[in-house]
Motif scaffolding. Structure first.
Motif, PDB file in Angstrom:
ATOM      1  N   VAL A   8      -4.896  -4.694  -2.463  1.00 17.54           N
ATOM      2  CA  VAL A   8      -5.252  -5.620  -1.383  1.00 17.54           C
ATOM      3  C   VAL A   8      -5.562  -7.010  -1.938  1.00 17.54           C
ATOM      4  N   LYS A   9      -6.348  -7.083  -3.003  1.00 13.60           N
ATOM      5  CA  LYS A   9      -6.707  -8.386  -3.574  1.00 13.60           C
ATOM      6  C   LYS A   9      -5.458  -9.136  -4.021  1.00 13.60           C
ATOM      7  N   GLU A  10      -4.561  -8.444  -4.699  1.00 16.92           N
ATOM      8  CA  GLU A  10      -3.319  -9.050  -5.171  1.00 16.92           C
ATOM      9  C   GLU A  10      -2.504  -9.610  -4.002  1.00 16.92           C
ATOM     10  N   TYR A  11      -2.335  -8.814  -2.962  1.00 10.51           N
ATOM     11  CA  TYR A  11      -1.568  -9.260  -1.793  1.00 10.51           C
ATOM     12  C   TYR A  11      -2.272 -10.422  -1.084  1.00 10.51           C
ATOM     13  N   MET A  49      -3.641   0.671   7.765  1.00 12.73           N
ATOM     14  CA  MET A  49      -2.427   0.277   8.478  1.00 12.73           C
ATOM     15  C   MET A  49      -2.521  -1.166   8.971  1.00 12.73           C
ATOM     16  N   ASP A  50      -3.695  -1.585   9.415  1.00  9.31           N
ATOM     17  CA  ASP A  50      -3.884  -2.971   9.859  1.00  9.31           C
ATOM     18  C   ASP A  50      -3.680  -3.947   8.701  1.00  9.31           C
ATOM     19  N   ILE A  51      -4.193  -3.600   7.527  1.00 13.37           N
ATOM     20  CA  ILE A  51      -4.032  -4.460   6.357  1.00 13.37           C
ATOM     21  C   ILE A  51      -2.555  -4.518   5.956  1.00 13.37           C
ATOM     22  N   ALA A  52      -1.904  -3.365   5.932  1.00 19.55           N
ATOM     23  CA  ALA A  52      -0.479  -3.321   5.591  1.00 19.55           C
ATOM     24  C   ALA A  52       0.332  -4.174   6.559  1.00 19.55           C
ATOM     25  N   LYS A  53       0.021  -4.089   7.834  1.00 16.65           N
ATOM     26  CA  LYS A  53       0.728  -4.872   8.848  1.00 16.65           C
ATOM     27  C   LYS A  53       0.511  -6.361   8.615  1.00 16.65           C
ATOM     28  N   ALA A  54      -0.708  -6.753   8.248  1.00 18.69           N
ATOM     29  CA  ALA A  54      -1.017  -8.158   8.001  1.00 18.69           C
ATOM     30  C   ALA A  54      -0.177  -8.726   6.864  1.00 18.69           C
ATOM     31  N   PHE A  55       0.156  -7.883   5.881  1.00 19.96           N
ATOM     32  CA  PHE A  55       0.940  -8.325   4.729  1.00 19.96           C
ATOM     33  C   PHE A  55       2.404  -7.903   4.806  1.00 19.96           C
ATOM     34  N   HIS A  56       2.813  -7.358   5.945  1.00 16.11           N
ATOM     35  CA  HIS A  56       4.209  -6.948   6.160  1.00 16.11           C
ATOM     36  C   HIS A  56       4.683  -5.999   5.060  1.00 16.11           C
ATOM     37  N   THR A  58       3.756  -1.632   3.426  1.00 14.40           N
ATOM     38  CA  THR A  58       3.374  -0.278   3.823  1.00 14.40           C
ATOM     39  C   THR A  58       2.011   0.094   3.239  1.00 14.40           C
ATOM     40  N   VAL A  59       1.382   1.071   3.842  1.00 15.66           N
ATOM     41  CA  VAL A  59       0.116   1.599   3.335  1.00 15.66           C
ATOM     42  C   VAL A  59       0.330   2.139   1.922  1.00 15.66           C
ATOM     43  N   PHE A  63      -2.002   1.093  -1.267  1.00 21.85           N
ATOM     44  CA  PHE A  63      -2.992   2.070  -1.715  1.00 21.85           C
ATOM     45  C   PHE A  63      -2.336   3.267  -2.403  1.00 21.85           C
ATOM     46  N   GLU A  64      -2.993   3.744  -3.461  1.00 20.15           N
ATOM     47  CA  GLU A  64      -2.541   4.985  -4.095  1.00 20.15           C
ATOM     48  C   GLU A  64      -3.749   5.660  -4.744  1.00 20.15           C
TER      49      GLU A  64
END
Length: 67
Positions: A8-11, A49-56, A58-59, A63-64
């Motif tokens: 998340v930080k990287e994106y 999913m909201d975060i993934a959507k914000a950055f266009h 996937t979850v 995250f892994e």
């Protein structure tokens, strides 16, 4: 126990976005983003999913789990 690893930080930084801006976009407090980026918070599926959507993306890209 597996630990959640996040990009998340990287994106967020690549998007030129502040923690507060991401927090507002997905409807959480800035502190939640701080804890998430520092590995002290596991997001709900909806938040992921909201975060993934914000950055266009996937979850799975954001995250892994690592052993």
């Amino acid at each position: 126990m597996a630990k959640l690893k996040t990009k998340v930080k990287e994106y967020r930084e690549n998007a030129g976005m502040k923690q507060s801006e991401l927090a507002e976009l997905i409807g959480v407090r800035r502190e939640t983003i701080v804890h998430l980026e520092n590995g002290r918070y596991n997001p709900s599926l909806k938040m992921g999913m909201d975060i993934a959507k914000a950055f266009h993306t996937t979850v799975e890209e954001l995250f892994e789990f690592e052993d």
